[in-house]
Every structure is written in structure tokens, then in C-alpha cells.
Scaffold this motif. Structure first.
Motif, PDB file in Angstrom:
ATOM      1  N   ALA A 138       0.819  -1.212   0.000  1.00  0.00           N
ATOM      2  CA  ALA A 138       0.000   0.000   0.000  1.00  0.00           C
ATOM      3  C   ALA A 138       0.855   1.265   0.000  1.00  0.00           C
ATOM      4  N   HIS A 139       2.015   1.217   0.657  1.00  0.00           N
ATOM      5  CA  HIS A 139       2.875   2.398   0.738  1.00  0.00           C
ATOM      6  C   HIS A 139       3.484   2.731  -0.614  1.00  0.00           C
ATOM      7  N   GLN A 140       3.529   1.766  -1.537  1.00  0.00           N
ATOM      8  CA  GLN A 140       4.119   1.996  -2.861  1.00  0.00           C
ATOM      9  C   GLN A 140       3.054   2.206  -3.928  1.00  0.00           C
ATOM     10  N   TYR A 141       2.037   1.351  -3.940  1.00  0.00           N
ATOM     11  CA  TYR A 141       1.064   1.370  -5.029  1.00  0.00           C
ATOM     12  C   TYR A 141       0.157   2.596  -5.004  1.00  0.00           C
ATOM     13  N   GLY A 142      -0.024   3.194  -3.826  1.00  0.00           N
ATOM     14  CA  GLY A 142      -0.890   4.361  -3.749  1.00  0.00           C
ATOM     15  C   GLY A 142      -0.430   5.502  -4.632  1.00  0.00           C
ATOM     16  N   ASP A 145       1.549   5.098  -9.814  1.00  0.00           N
ATOM     17  CA  ASP A 145       1.101   5.593 -11.115  1.00  0.00           C
ATOM     18  C   ASP A 145       1.070   7.120 -11.165  1.00  0.00           C
ATOM     19  N   PHE A 146       0.740   7.746 -10.037  1.00  0.00           N
ATOM     20  CA  PHE A 146       0.790   9.209  -9.978  1.00  0.00           C
ATOM     21  C   PHE A 146       2.201   9.702 -10.319  1.00  0.00           C
ATOM     22  N   LEU A 147       3.220   9.057  -9.757  1.00  0.00           N
ATOM     23  CA  LEU A 147       4.598   9.456 -10.023  1.00  0.00           C
ATOM     24  C   LEU A 147       4.998   9.157 -11.466  1.00  0.00           C
ATOM     25  N   LYS A 148       4.519   8.031 -12.001  1.00  0.00           N
ATOM     26  CA  LYS A 148       4.795   7.707 -13.408  1.00  0.00           C
ATOM     27  C   LYS A 148       4.234   8.795 -14.321  1.00  0.00           C
ATOM     28  N   LEU A 149       3.011   9.218 -14.046  1.00  0.00           N
ATOM     29  CA  LEU A 149       2.389  10.257 -14.864  1.00  0.00           C
ATOM     30  C   LEU A 149       3.093  11.596 -14.695  1.00  0.00           C
ATOM     31  N   ARG A 150       3.334  11.980 -13.447  1.00  0.00           N
ATOM     32  CA  ARG A 150       3.929  13.288 -13.178  1.00  0.00           C
ATOM     33  C   ARG A 150       5.372  13.402 -13.654  1.00  0.00           C
ATOM     34  N   ASP A 151       6.161  12.360 -13.412  1.00  0.00           N
ATOM     35  CA  ASP A 151       7.610  12.461 -13.613  1.00  0.00           C
ATOM     36  C   ASP A 151       8.099  11.879 -14.936  1.00  0.00           C
ATOM     37  N   LYS A 152       7.275  11.062 -15.602  1.00  0.00           N
ATOM     38  CA  LYS A 152       7.739  10.421 -16.839  1.00  0.00           C
ATOM     39  C   LYS A 152       6.836  10.729 -18.032  1.00  0.00           C
ATOM     40  N   LEU A 153       5.561  10.376 -17.903  1.00  0.00           N
ATOM     41  CA  LEU A 153       4.689  10.488 -19.068  1.00  0.00           C
ATOM     42  C   LEU A 153       4.407  11.936 -19.455  1.00  0.00           C
ATOM     43  N   ILE A 154       4.112  12.787 -18.475  1.00  0.00           N
ATOM     44  CA  ILE A 154       3.819  14.188 -18.786  1.00  0.00           C
ATOM     45  C   ILE A 154       5.045  14.914 -19.347  1.00  0.00           C
ATOM     46  N   PRO A 155       6.232  14.785 -18.729  1.00  0.00           N
ATOM     47  CA  PRO A 155       7.403  15.428 -19.332  1.00  0.00           C
ATOM     48  C   PRO A 155       7.696  14.940 -20.750  1.00  0.00           C
ATOM     49  N   ALA A 156       7.493  13.639 -21.008  1.00  0.00           N
ATOM     50  CA  ALA A 156       7.710  13.109 -22.353  1.00  0.00           C
ATOM     51  C   ALA A 156       6.718  13.710 -23.342  1.00  0.00           C
ATOM     52  N   LYS A 157       5.467  13.831 -22.910  1.00  0.00           N
ATOM     53  CA  LYS A 157       4.446  14.424 -23.776  1.00  0.00           C
ATOM     54  C   LYS A 157       4.775  15.880 -24.087  1.00  0.00           C
ATOM     55  N   ILE A 158       5.179  16.625 -23.063  1.00  0.00           N
ATOM     56  CA  ILE A 158       5.539  18.032 -23.255  1.00  0.00           C
ATOM     57  C   ILE A 158       6.702  18.170 -24.232  1.00  0.00           C
ATOM     58  N   CYS A 182      -8.947   0.169  -3.728  1.00  0.00           N
ATOM     59  CA  CYS A 182      -8.455  -0.538  -2.544  1.00  0.00           C
ATOM     60  C   CYS A 182      -9.455  -1.603  -2.115  1.00  0.00           C
ATOM     61  N   LYS A 183      -8.919  -2.687  -1.567  1.00  0.00           N
ATOM     62  CA  LYS A 183      -9.755  -3.817  -1.169  1.00  0.00           C
ATOM     63  C   LYS A 183     -10.546  -3.540   0.103  1.00  0.00           C
ATOM     64  N   ASN A 184     -10.014  -2.674   0.984  1.00  0.00           N
ATOM     65  CA  ASN A 184     -10.721  -2.368   2.234  1.00  0.00           C
ATOM     66  C   ASN A 184     -10.288  -1.006   2.762  1.00  0.00           C
ATOM     67  N   LYS A 185     -10.886  -0.597   3.864  1.00  0.00           N
ATOM     68  CA  LYS A 185     -10.643   0.739   4.419  1.00  0.00           C
ATOM     69  C   LYS A 185      -9.215   0.902   4.931  1.00  0.00           C
ATOM     70  N   ASP A 186      -8.649  -0.121   5.552  1.00  0.00           N
ATOM     71  CA  ASP A 186      -7.283  -0.011   6.068  1.00  0.00           C
ATOM     72  C   ASP A 186      -6.298   0.287   4.939  1.00  0.00           C
ATOM     73  N   LEU A 187      -6.453  -0.407   3.824  1.00  0.00           N
ATOM     74  CA  LEU A 187      -5.593  -0.166   2.669  1.00  0.00           C
ATOM     75  C   LEU A 187      -5.848   1.218   2.080  1.00  0.00           C
ATOM     76  N   PHE A 188      -7.102   1.611   2.062  1.00  0.00           N
ATOM     77  CA  PHE A 188      -7.491   2.933   1.570  1.00  0.00           C
ATOM     78  C   PHE A 188      -6.821   4.031   2.399  1.00  0.00           C
ATOM     79  N   ASP A 189      -6.854   3.890   3.722  1.00  0.00           N
ATOM     80  CA  ASP A 189      -6.249   4.898   4.602  1.00  0.00           C
ATOM     81  C   ASP A 189      -4.741   4.964   4.426  1.00  0.00           C
ATOM     82  N   LYS A 190      -4.111   3.818   4.275  1.00  0.00           N
ATOM     83  CA  LYS A 190      -2.662   3.796   4.074  1.00  0.00           C
ATOM     84  C   LYS A 190      -2.287   4.436   2.741  1.00  0.00           C
ATOM     85  N   ALA A 191      -2.996   4.060   1.683  1.00  0.00           N
ATOM     86  CA  ALA A 191      -2.723   4.628   0.365  1.00  0.00           C
ATOM     87  C   ALA A 191      -2.995   6.126   0.342  1.00  0.00           C
ATOM     88  N   LYS A 192      -4.037   6.552   1.045  1.00  0.00           N
ATOM     89  CA  LYS A 192      -4.382   7.975   1.124  1.00  0.00           C
ATOM     90  C   LYS A 192      -3.224   8.774   1.712  1.00  0.00           C
TER      91      LYS A 192
END
Length: 238
Positions: A138-142, A145-158, A182-192
Motif C-alpha cells: 500500500a505504501h508503494q502502489y498508492g 502511477d501518480f509518479l509515473k504520470l507526473r515524472d515520466k509520461l507528462i514530461p515526455a508528452k511536453i 483498494c480492497k478495504n478501508k485499512d488499505l485505503f487509509d494507508k494509500a491515502k
């Protein structure tokens, strides 16, 4: 954002909300990331502005042997978004694009790029999907993809836009969405917490066309300020 991307974004939010509401009733309906991608693809294809099959860029020029047209849809899976070096690209889980600008045969756009046999230049939305079912991840997957979009895909597109590799695509008609289920609330809170932590990074300005969606059966969050606030008030005992 410009049209039609604004309308597509609204349809995407509506599709995800419907999916989350269905998930709240059928709480075991999403078990894997593949489940989430398939369900979201289906929900997007049911939206009025995205449903059906429409003429592609080649439709008026090419016919199959039985006279059928080369029609295509708005929503596609595992599309390549190009890196500036033209040798390889980023795989994007779901892409929304305009059928009439999509070359599906006799490819002329981006001939020098590695491709999957089709090409596109125009307004679009990139959707990256994660499903968290393991607390250790949960500490990684949250935020992955946000980091992939922000740091890789968007700069490449620009960079590709600045190099004029695209003629119709620009940062006003392109949007990027990180969807995390997320599968449940605990995972949701951690990812949040971890997603909010990266949204809070003051040395990394948030592009105005990058959006995040986090949900589990009983809650859905699109408001990035809410995620940042959750990070700032996070219970370290969770």
C-alpha cells in the motif's frame, strides 16, 4: 482543459463513481488489478459520450474484403504513449481518444516510432490503474502511477509537443488520471497517506491536467486538497 477532453473527463468521473457504487454493493467484485481495469473499461464504454463504434481516420479510404468499415471506439487498453527518443514508449492502461483521428490501417503518423499497428494525434486522456490488496504494498502502489504520470509520461508528452512531433495534441487537450482502488478501508487509509505525501511535495508542482482518484467500497476521493489534508493529519499508528 479544452473540449472534448473536458467532456471525456466528466464521463470518466461518472464511470468511476458508478463502479465504486456497484463495488459497495458487491464487495468481492474486484479481486485483482485486471478486474478493476476490465470493469472500468466496461463502465467507460457505457457512457453516452464514449459508447459505440465510430469511423476511424481511415474509414472513408479503406474497406475490408466484405465491405465493412474500419470503425473503432473511444476507449482502448494498453496503448503506447511515446517517449521523445522515438524508440520505445510507455504502456498506458486505458486511453480515451477521438476515433476519427485514430489511424488503424495504412499508418502514416509517427512511422519512425515503434508502434502496435495504429497511431494517434489529438485530444486524449491517459488513465493508469492500480488495485491495492496487500498492506505491504500500500505504501508503494498508492502513488506509483501518480509518479509515473507526473515524472515520466507528462514530461515526455511536453517534450514531444515542443519538438512538434504532435500536430494536434497539446497540454490543453490532454489529461492524465491515476485511479487507485483498494480492497478495504485499512488499505485505503494507508494509500491515502502516501498519495497525499507526494501531492504535498512543494518542490514538485502539480500539473493542472493531472488528477487522482482513490476509492474503496464506501468512499471515493477526487479532491487532491483532501488527500493532502489527510496526509497532514495522518495517524502514524495506522
Amino acid at each position: 482543459m479544452n473540449e472534448p477532453t473536458i467532456t471525456w473527463f466528466s464521463a470518466t468521473k461518472n464511470a468511476i463513481l458508478k463502479l465504486q457504487q456497484e463495488y459497495s454493493v458487491n464487495r468481492g467484485m474486484i479481486l485483482t488489478e485486471g478486474d478493476l481495469e476490465c470493469h472500468l473499461f466496461s463502465k467507460l464504454m457505457q457512457e453516452d459520450t464514449l459508447k459505440g463504434y465510430h469511423s476511424s481516420k481511415n474509414d472513408s479510404y479503406w474497406k475490408t474484403s466484405n465491405g465493412s468499415d474500419y470503425k473503432t471506439s473511444y476507449v482502448h487498453s494498453q496503448v503506447t504513449w511515446f517517449k521523445p527518443d522515438k524508440k520505445s514508449g510507455f504502456e498506458v492502461d486505458l486511453t480515451i481518444c477521438k476515433p476519427e483521428l485514430l489511424e488503424v490501417i495504412n499508418i502514416e503518423l509517427f512511422e519512425e516510432y515503434t508502434s502496435k499497428g495504429f497511431a494517434y494525434d489529438g485530444p486524449c486522456i491517459a488513465i493508469e490503474i492500480k488495485f491495492i490488496r496487500d498492506m505491504q504494498k500500500a505504501h508503494q502502489y498508492g502513488q506509483e502511477d501518480f509518479l509515473k504520470l507526473r515524472d515520466k509520461l507528462i514530461p515526455a508528452k511536453i517534450k514531444n509537443i515542443r519538438l512538434e512531433n504532435y500536430k494536434l495534441s497539446n497540454m490543453d487537450n490532454t489529461a492524465f488520471i491515476s485511479v487507485v482502488g483498494c480492497k478495504n478501508k485499512d488499505l485505503f487509509d494507508k494509500a491515502k497517506h502516501y498519495l497525499g505525501k507526494h501531492l504535498f511535495q512543494k518542490n514538485k508542482p502539480l500539473p493542472n491536467n493531472l488528477f487522482t482518484c482513490l476509492f474503496y467500497q464506501d468512499e471515493i476521493i477526487w479532491d487532491q486538497d483532501e488527500l493532502i489534508s489527510a496526509y497532514n493529519s495522518y495517524d502514524t499508528n495506522l
